[in-house]
Design a protein around this motif. Structure first.
Motif, mmCIF file in Angstrom:
data_model
loop_
_atom_site.group_PDB
_atom_site.id
_atom_site.type_symbol
_atom_site.label_atom_id
_atom_site.label_comp_id
_atom_site.label_asym_id
_atom_site.label_seq_id
_atom_site.Cartn_x
_atom_site.Cartn_y
_atom_site.Cartn_z
ATOM 1 N N ARG A 285 14.212 26.731 34.794
ATOM 2 C CA ARG A 285 15.638 26.753 35.092
ATOM 3 C C ARG A 285 16.069 28.123 35.604
ATOM 4 O O ARG A 285 16.832 28.226 36.571
ATOM 5 C CB ARG A 285 16.432 26.392 33.827
ATOM 6 C CG ARG A 285 17.938 26.255 34.060
ATOM 7 C CD ARG A 285 18.242 25.097 34.990
ATOM 8 N NE ARG A 285 19.671 24.913 35.147
ATOM 9 C CZ ARG A 285 20.211 24.095 36.030
ATOM 10 N NH1 ARG A 285 19.438 23.381 36.836
ATOM 11 N NH2 ARG A 285 21.515 23.963 36.125
ATOM 12 N N GLU B 43 14.995 28.544 39.077
ATOM 13 C CA GLU B 43 15.494 27.456 39.934
ATOM 14 C C GLU B 43 14.343 26.655 40.539
ATOM 15 O O GLU B 43 14.300 26.368 41.731
ATOM 16 C CB GLU B 43 16.411 28.010 41.029
ATOM 17 C CG GLU B 43 17.643 28.704 40.475
ATOM 18 C CD GLU B 43 18.570 29.246 41.553
ATOM 19 O OE1 GLU B 43 18.124 29.343 42.725
ATOM 20 O OE2 GLU B 43 19.714 29.562 41.240
ATOM 21 N N THR C 173 15.213 20.538 38.864
ATOM 22 C CA THR C 173 16.544 19.944 38.900
ATOM 23 C C THR C 173 17.018 19.609 37.490
ATOM 24 O O THR C 173 18.145 19.180 37.293
ATOM 25 C CB THR C 173 16.528 18.657 39.745
ATOM 26 O OG1 THR C 173 15.502 17.774 39.245
ATOM 27 C CG2 THR C 173 16.240 18.968 41.207
#
Length: 207
Positions: free
Chosen positions: A82, A85, A88
């Protein structure tokens, strides 16, 4: 002349988050924390954690709070995905790697509202491929992109092979966003994490 309270506020400004232990190491009285909170000059943001009330807070503030209390822990797997990135997914757990024989931090000690997922790594795995990032003024140790991808394949039974594959595609830039990790780095950490044979067919198919 700078007062005790001014010194504490300077510490909060420099470190982002401070603990009562930080005051003790500077010979400052802990009771001053309570007084500063009552005056509105300091805010209690978690159990045993204080900060300036107007400090800027990022979306990764929880990672900073965890790191401030457990500086040796390493943010890994879904939380690292996360941060970089590479997924999702929006994990509500905080995934932390700690030394094999270390005592696991509790939710109460960290003042977390969501689950804490602990993974035990050998000592070398807590340093190799681990980078330090400054989040809300706090140094946070997080596995790098290539290392995180390899970890995801190693712990695919915990997080799902689909998540590991998504991370690999993001790292290689096959989604059109640009390559985030080199093949050399991916192979290096695949071997380090002993998942080279597992990752090989996916790496070959995507390159």
């Amino acid at each position: 002349m700078e007062t005790t309270q001014d010194t504490i506020l300077d510490l909060a400004r420099d470190h982002g988050l401070i603990r009562p232990l930080d005051l003790a190491s500077h010979g400052l009285p802990r009771v001053s924390l309570t007084r500063l909170v009552r005056q509105g000059r300091l805010a209690r943001v978690g159990r045993g954690l204080y900060a300036l009330p107007d400090r800027s807070v990022s979306e990764h503030s929880t990672l900073a709070e965890v790191a401030r209390k457990h500086s040796r822990a390493v943010v890994c797997l879904l939380s690292a995905l996360r941060f970089h990135e590479l997924t999702t997914q929006a994990p509500f757990e905080v995934w932390l790697a700690i030394p094999n024989k270390a005592r696991a931090p509790s939710l109460d000690s960290l003042h977390l509202t969501g689950p804490l997922r602990i993974v035990r790594f050998p000592e070398i795995a807590l340093t190799e491929g681990v980078d330090e990032h400054l989040i809300d003024g706090v140094p946070v140790r997080i596995t790098g992109i290539a290392r995180t991808v390899a970890d995801c394949f190693k712990y695919r039974n915990k997080i799902g092979l689909d998540v590991a594959l998504e991370a690999l595609k993001e790292a290689l830039g096959t989604n059109g966003q640009g390559r985030r990790a080199t093949m050399d780095d991916l192979w290096h950490f695949a071997r380090l994490c002993r998942v080279a044979n597992v990752m090989r067919p996916y790496l070959e198919a995507l390159t």
